[in-house]
Design a protein around this motif. Structure first.
Motif, mmCIF file in Angstrom:
data_model
loop_
_atom_site.group_PDB
_atom_site.id
_atom_site.type_symbol
_atom_site.label_atom_id
_atom_site.label_comp_id
_atom_site.label_asym_id
_atom_site.label_seq_id
_atom_site.Cartn_x
_atom_site.Cartn_y
_atom_site.Cartn_z
ATOM 1 N N ARG A 1 0.836 -1.199 0.000
ATOM 2 C CA ARG A 1 0.000 0.000 0.000
ATOM 3 C C ARG A 1 0.870 1.247 0.000
ATOM 4 N NH1 ARG A 1 -4.590 -0.433 4.259
ATOM 5 N NH2 ARG A 1 -2.816 -0.375 5.676
ATOM 6 N N ASN A 2 0.648 2.121 -0.957
ATOM 7 C CA ASN A 2 1.301 3.425 -0.945
ATOM 8 C C ASN A 2 0.691 4.292 0.154
ATOM 9 O OD1 ASN A 2 3.054 2.909 -3.095
ATOM 10 N ND2 ASN A 2 1.533 3.524 -4.618
ATOM 11 N N LEU A 3 1.478 5.284 0.614
ATOM 12 C CA LEU A 3 1.026 6.166 1.703
ATOM 13 C C LEU A 3 0.471 5.312 2.841
ATOM 14 C CD1 LEU A 3 -0.758 8.926 -0.418
ATOM 15 C CD2 LEU A 3 1.633 8.833 0.290
ATOM 16 N N ASN A 4 1.252 4.334 3.252
ATOM 17 C CA ASN A 4 0.796 3.309 4.188
ATOM 18 C C ASN A 4 0.747 3.855 5.606
ATOM 19 O OD1 ASN A 4 0.175 0.942 5.526
ATOM 20 N ND2 ASN A 4 2.207 0.040 5.273
ATOM 21 N N ARG A 5 -0.382 4.382 5.989
ATOM 22 C CA ARG A 5 -0.526 4.980 7.322
ATOM 23 C C ARG A 5 -0.997 3.981 8.378
ATOM 24 N NH1 ARG A 5 0.136 10.341 6.692
ATOM 25 N NH2 ARG A 5 -0.459 11.318 4.723
ATOM 26 N N ASP A 6 -1.494 2.823 7.962
ATOM 27 C CA ASP A 6 -2.111 1.905 8.914
ATOM 28 C C ASP A 6 -1.332 0.623 9.159
ATOM 29 O OD1 ASP A 6 -4.451 3.434 9.551
ATOM 30 O OD2 ASP A 6 -5.185 3.007 7.538
ATOM 31 N N GLY A 7 -0.359 0.289 8.300
ATOM 32 C CA GLY A 7 0.519 -0.833 8.562
ATOM 33 C C GLY A 7 -0.060 -2.186 8.194
ATOM 34 N N GLY B 1 -8.788 -13.292 4.712
ATOM 35 C CA GLY B 1 -10.051 -13.819 4.223
ATOM 36 C C GLY B 1 -11.200 -13.684 5.186
ATOM 37 N N PHE B 2 -10.944 -13.325 6.431
ATOM 38 C CA PHE B 2 -12.046 -13.116 7.373
ATOM 39 C C PHE B 2 -12.798 -11.851 6.961
ATOM 40 C CE2 PHE B 2 -14.158 -12.050 11.355
ATOM 41 C CZ PHE B 2 -14.604 -13.299 11.764
ATOM 42 N N PRO B 3 -14.145 -11.843 7.073
ATOM 43 C CA PRO B 3 -14.919 -10.677 6.620
ATOM 44 C C PRO B 3 -14.475 -9.388 7.295
ATOM 45 C CG PRO B 3 -16.366 -12.548 7.038
ATOM 46 C CD PRO B 3 -15.017 -12.939 7.546
ATOM 47 N N SER B 4 -14.132 -8.388 6.484
ATOM 48 C CA SER B 4 -13.583 -7.150 7.037
ATOM 49 C C SER B 4 -14.603 -6.358 7.824
ATOM 50 C CB SER B 4 -13.016 -6.292 5.904
ATOM 51 O OG SER B 4 -14.029 -5.961 4.968
ATOM 52 N N ASP B 5 -15.912 -6.614 7.617
ATOM 53 C CA ASP B 5 -16.927 -5.884 8.369
ATOM 54 C C ASP B 5 -17.198 -6.514 9.728
ATOM 55 O OD1 ASP B 5 -18.121 -8.164 7.347
ATOM 56 O OD2 ASP B 5 -20.016 -7.175 6.844
ATOM 57 N N LYS B 6 -16.456 -7.596 10.053
ATOM 58 C CA LYS B 6 -16.663 -8.270 11.332
ATOM 59 C C LYS B 6 -15.412 -8.254 12.206
ATOM 60 C CE LYS B 6 -20.287 -11.301 9.545
ATOM 61 N NZ LYS B 6 -20.737 -12.703 9.352
ATOM 62 N N VAL B 7 -14.471 -7.350 11.912
ATOM 63 C CA VAL B 7 -13.269 -7.220 12.725
ATOM 64 C C VAL B 7 -13.284 -5.888 13.455
ATOM 65 C CG1 VAL B 7 -11.945 -8.635 11.115
ATOM 66 C CG2 VAL B 7 -11.877 -6.149 10.916
ATOM 67 N N SER B 8 -12.546 -5.820 14.558
ATOM 68 C CA SER B 8 -12.289 -4.529 15.199
ATOM 69 C C SER B 8 -11.295 -3.766 14.337
ATOM 70 C CB SER B 8 -11.692 -4.730 16.591
ATOM 71 O OG SER B 8 -12.575 -5.424 17.442
ATOM 72 N N PRO B 9 -11.569 -2.498 14.006
ATOM 73 C CA PRO B 9 -10.594 -1.741 13.212
ATOM 74 C C PRO B 9 -9.283 -1.609 13.970
ATOM 75 C CG PRO B 9 -12.301 -0.297 14.087
ATOM 76 C CD PRO B 9 -12.740 -1.694 14.360
ATOM 77 N N ILE B 10 -8.183 -1.803 13.246
ATOM 78 C CA ILE B 10 -6.858 -1.804 13.875
ATOM 79 C C ILE B 10 -5.878 -1.081 12.969
ATOM 80 C CG2 ILE B 10 -6.326 -4.074 12.885
ATOM 81 C CD1 ILE B 10 -4.608 -4.634 15.379
ATOM 82 N N SER B 11 -4.941 -0.371 13.577
ATOM 83 C CA SER B 11 -3.956 0.403 12.819
ATOM 84 C C SER B 11 -2.631 0.417 13.562
ATOM 85 C CB SER B 11 -4.454 1.841 12.638
ATOM 86 O OG SER B 11 -3.533 2.621 11.914
ATOM 87 N N CYS B 12 -1.553 0.547 12.800
ATOM 88 C CA CYS B 12 -0.206 0.737 13.348
ATOM 89 C C CYS B 12 0.177 -0.340 14.360
ATOM 90 C CB CYS B 12 -0.064 2.129 13.960
ATOM 91 S SG CYS B 12 -0.437 3.468 12.812
ATOM 92 N N PRO B 13 0.215 -1.615 13.934
ATOM 93 C CA PRO B 13 0.633 -2.686 14.849
ATOM 94 C C PRO B 13 2.061 -2.451 15.329
ATOM 95 C CG PRO B 13 0.667 -3.459 12.576
ATOM 96 C CD PRO B 13 0.013 -2.105 12.563
ATOM 97 N N ASP B 14 2.286 -2.677 16.614
ATOM 98 C CA ASP B 14 3.582 -2.345 17.220
ATOM 99 C C ASP B 14 4.164 -3.550 17.938
ATOM 100 O OD1 ASP B 14 5.731 -1.234 18.591
ATOM 101 O OD2 ASP B 14 4.708 0.631 19.024
ATOM 102 N N ASN B 15 3.689 -3.857 19.145
ATOM 103 C CA ASN B 15 4.211 -4.986 19.917
ATOM 104 C C ASN B 15 3.310 -6.206 19.750
ATOM 105 O OD1 ASN B 15 4.995 -2.669 22.565
ATOM 106 N ND2 ASN B 15 6.285 -3.315 20.868
ATOM 107 N N LEU B 16 3.928 -7.404 19.767
ATOM 108 C CA LEU B 16 3.218 -8.657 19.560
ATOM 109 C C LEU B 16 3.462 -9.607 20.725
ATOM 110 C CD1 LEU B 16 4.258 -9.297 15.832
ATOM 111 C CD2 LEU B 16 2.289 -7.985 16.665
#
Length: 701
Positions: free
Chosen positions: A531-537, A574-589
């Motif tokens: 993704r260009n201009l990748n603000r969400d990771g 492949g999991f339906p995108s309308d059934k996930v919690s929105p998430i951005s900028c993953p950091d620690n795992l």
């Protein structure tokens, strides 16, 4: 010493507020103050990596199955964790041997069941947890660690007091059970990444005192914990024998081939082996032998330098005055000073400490290379060699792997504590299997329905010799970024935490974001960074071809982050995108006891103004890719250092930089002391946010 400018003179009087070049350029809830203080405005300057190496797409193999090309061999091994969870934050205190954790049984569910919370407005100053859970702080900035340490007094801070108290902005965190304590005693480790003078200190405090207290708030902390039983929350023990602070004057032993080289010697340390202090510590890991690793990340922001050499530019060192002004008090933080030209070369390493021996000398391991380490996570391969993965947290920088020369010996802790001192160092090159035209920069899937491909670990140091033409081993390890540029690895979107799954051996790479990808003169989208201009990771999933010492691998993307409801192009395996919690900028795992991935975030989806949080991701079965938000942190804060003790239904996170955009006189957060007294601090506590480690647990427990 160079002449002090009028700007420096002004900053002596009021050093609190740095210039904020990222003002107006951050997205979501990211603060320009964080950009200035944490990473020295890295995203406002030129990209450090100007090398010509670029991503390679093997179009000829686009129709060839990556599985057929490299195969899915045994995926390597991790030491078996002890206790109630299996994550990097809960590796065995006692020595465990090679071998993956037992495979999670089909249908086995974690005891930590919850209903996902909705995204929380970033302006809400609260910790939000699922229904049926509550939380409390384990330890806060300023809490006294030693018997003679004074109680925290916000308005009357001194360096001497802070040296005996818990530091500021804790990031990587772990809790290790003390052997023989039957689960009632443990040690907590936390590192302290950076400080924010504007909200920590009254404006009347003299500038030199501000600098001294701020310096003492950096470093590392180890503190003992206790509880009545596994159903009760932990409390810290003031004056416990294992409590320790690691400060700017703490001496670290430099190990490996760079130790003693001319590149790391200074007038204060002609041996080139004894380094004072650790800076900019971010994520980390816990070894199978029970020591802690911590990554020195944004160390460049602490040094005034000439800023003209290739090495200075590649590592982001400039001639500007630093945000904290330590160079005004200590000549080693100005590398233009005679005798201190190499001081910045003594930072950017992986640090190893023994939390069970407060008299031990901590180490910096040159064999793992010098760059902006987010952290390092160690596994034991089937061969017995130790393997450590580490990401370089900078736009367009690289992913690395270290393989030890010697083998792990079960039960021999002294030997195992030498394993990171010698070995081979590699950098990753990713190849996609889709035609160029199908990776258009939007994040949309290629025709085969996956972002995937193959990869190679390119050698930098092998069998004690440099694999980079024209560079010695010491040069490769001290100037690892420059060495890697020469061998042509893949430019990534800020590799942060890199974690192997203890059940499968697959390796997960959190690519936080890269808003410069695809801009004029910058590399555009690639299949591994689609993704260009990748603000969400996004998250990369790697399967080694053979055990973890292999030099080839397969890869795919687990997810492309964002908020589908806001129109973001996303992918969740492949999991339906309308059934996930929105998430951005993953950091620690981290991982729980049945192999679910947990992600803490450093940035909410672009433009929706939501708080950072902690998220659970299912990795196997029909719900692979399902994201569920577990908690959200207070106003301006970042979620760090997750520890998942799901068998005990406990979760721990470090809450970093709450109320970042406030001032001492007008705080934007009262975290965490509003818990004890409604909406106001407890008696005797000044109104200020205090970065803390918190524990989340079931109400009935």
């Amino acid at each position: 010493m160079p002449e002090i400018s009028t700007t420096d003179t002004a900053r002596r009087k009021f050093p609190f507020l740095p210039v904020l070049p990222m003002l107006g350029h951050t997205k979501g809830k990211r603060s320009p103050v964080t950009c200035a203080l944490k990473c020295d405005n890295a995203c406002s300057g030129e990209v450090c990596n100007t090398s010509s190496n670029s991503y390679f797409r093997d179009i000829a193999s686009a129709t060839m199955s990556r599985r057929a090309a490299l195969g899915f061999g045994a995926a390597g091994a991790l030491a078996v964790a002890l206790g109630g969870s299996l994550s990097s934050a809960e590796t065995a205190v006692a020595d465990g041997g090679p071998g993956l954790a037992p495979a999670a049984k089909k249908g086995l569910h974690s005891r930590l069941q919850f209903t996902a919370i909705a995204p929380v407005d970033a302006a809400i100053d609260a910790v939000t947890v699922p229904e049926g859970f509550t939380w409390k702080p384990v330890i806060r900035w300023g809490d006294p660690l030693f018997s003679d340490a004074p109680a925290f007094d916000l308005s009357n801070q001194t360096a001497a007091a802070q040296e005996r108290q818990f530091g500021y902005n804790n990031d990587y965190t772990d809790i290790l059970e003390i052997p023989g304590s039957k689960g009632r005693r443990a040690v907590l480790f936390a590192n302290h990444e950076y400080t924010n003078d504007a909200i920590m200190f009254p404006p009347s405090m003299p500038a030199d005192q501000v600098r001294a207290v701020g310096a003492a708030a950096h470093g590392l902390s180890v503190v003992e914990l206790e509880r009545k039983n596994a159903r009760k929350p932990w409390t810290y023990v003031q004056g416990a024998k294992l409590n320790r602070r690691y400060l700017n004057e703490t001496v670290y032993e430099l190990t490996g081939p760079a130790a003693g080289s001319e590149l790391v010697k200074t007038v204060a340390d002609p041996s080139g082996k004894a380094i004072k202090g650790t800076l900019g510590n971010c994520a980390g890991g816990t070894t199978p032998w029970g020591t802690i690793l911590s990554g020195e990340e944004n160390f460049n922001g602490y040094f005034a330098a000439a800023g003209t050499s290739a090495a200075d530019k590649r590592y982001g060192l400039t001639s500007s005055s630093t945000a904290r002004g330590w160079e005004l008090d200590d000549p080693r933080f100005d590398t233009r000073n005679t005798g201190y030209a190499n001081e910045s070369n003594r930072f950017g390493w992986i640090v190893e400490v023994d939390p069970f021996d407060p008299t031990s000398t901590p180490k910096k391991h040159s064999s793992l290379g010098r760059f902006k380490h987010e952290g390092a996570n160690v596994i034991v391969a089937d061969s017995g060699h130790v393997v450590a993965y580490s990401g370089d947290d900078e736009r367009f920088d690289y992913l690395y792997k270290f393989v030890s020369r010697d083998k792990y010996i079960e039960g021999d802790r002294a030997h195992n504590m030498t394993l990171l001192s010698a070995g081979n160092l590699y950098v990753a090159k990713f190849t996609g299997n889709s035609p160029l035209a199908e990776i258009d920069g939007s994040g949309a899937l290629p025709a085969d329905g996956e972002f995937d491909g193959t990869g190679q670990w390119l050698p930098l140091v092998v069998d004690g010799a440099s694999a980079v033409a024209g560079m010695t081993v010491a040069e490769v390890l001290v100037y690892t970024r420059l060495a890697a540029d020469k061998v042509g690895p893949t430019k990534m979107d800020r590799c942060e935490d890199v974690e192997p799954n203890p059940f499968t051996g697959k390796v997960y790479v959190a690519c936080t974001n890269n808003s410069d990808r695809g801009k004029a003169g910058k590399e555009g989208a690639t299949e591994v960074n689609p993704r260009n201009l990748n603000r969400d990771g996004h998250i990369v999933e790697i399967t080694e071809s053979g055990d973890q010492t292999a030099t080839n691998f397969n890869w795919n993307l687990l997810m492309v982050c964002g908020d589908p409801a806001q129109g973001d192009v996303t992918y969740f395996s492949g999991f339906p995108s309308d059934k996930v919690s929105p998430i951005s900028c993953p950091d620690n795992l981290a991982f729980d006891s049945v192999g679910n991935l947990w992600i803490s975030t450093d940035g909410a989806p672009s433009g929706i103004g939501k708080a950072d949080g902690l998220f659970k991701v299912t990795l196997e079965g029909a719900e692979r890719g399902r994201v569920e938000q577990f908690l959200a942190v207070p106003q301006d804060a970042e979620t760090c250092g997750p520890i998942i003790h799901d068998a005990e239904r406990n979760v721990f996170v470090s809450v970093q930089h709450p109320g970042e955009d406030g001032t001492f006189d007008a705080p934007r957060s009262l975290f965490p002391d509003y818990v004890a007294a409604g909406a106001t601090p407890a008696p005797g506590q000044a109104a200020a946010p205090r970065p803390s480690v918190i524990q989340v647990f079931r109400v009935e427990d």
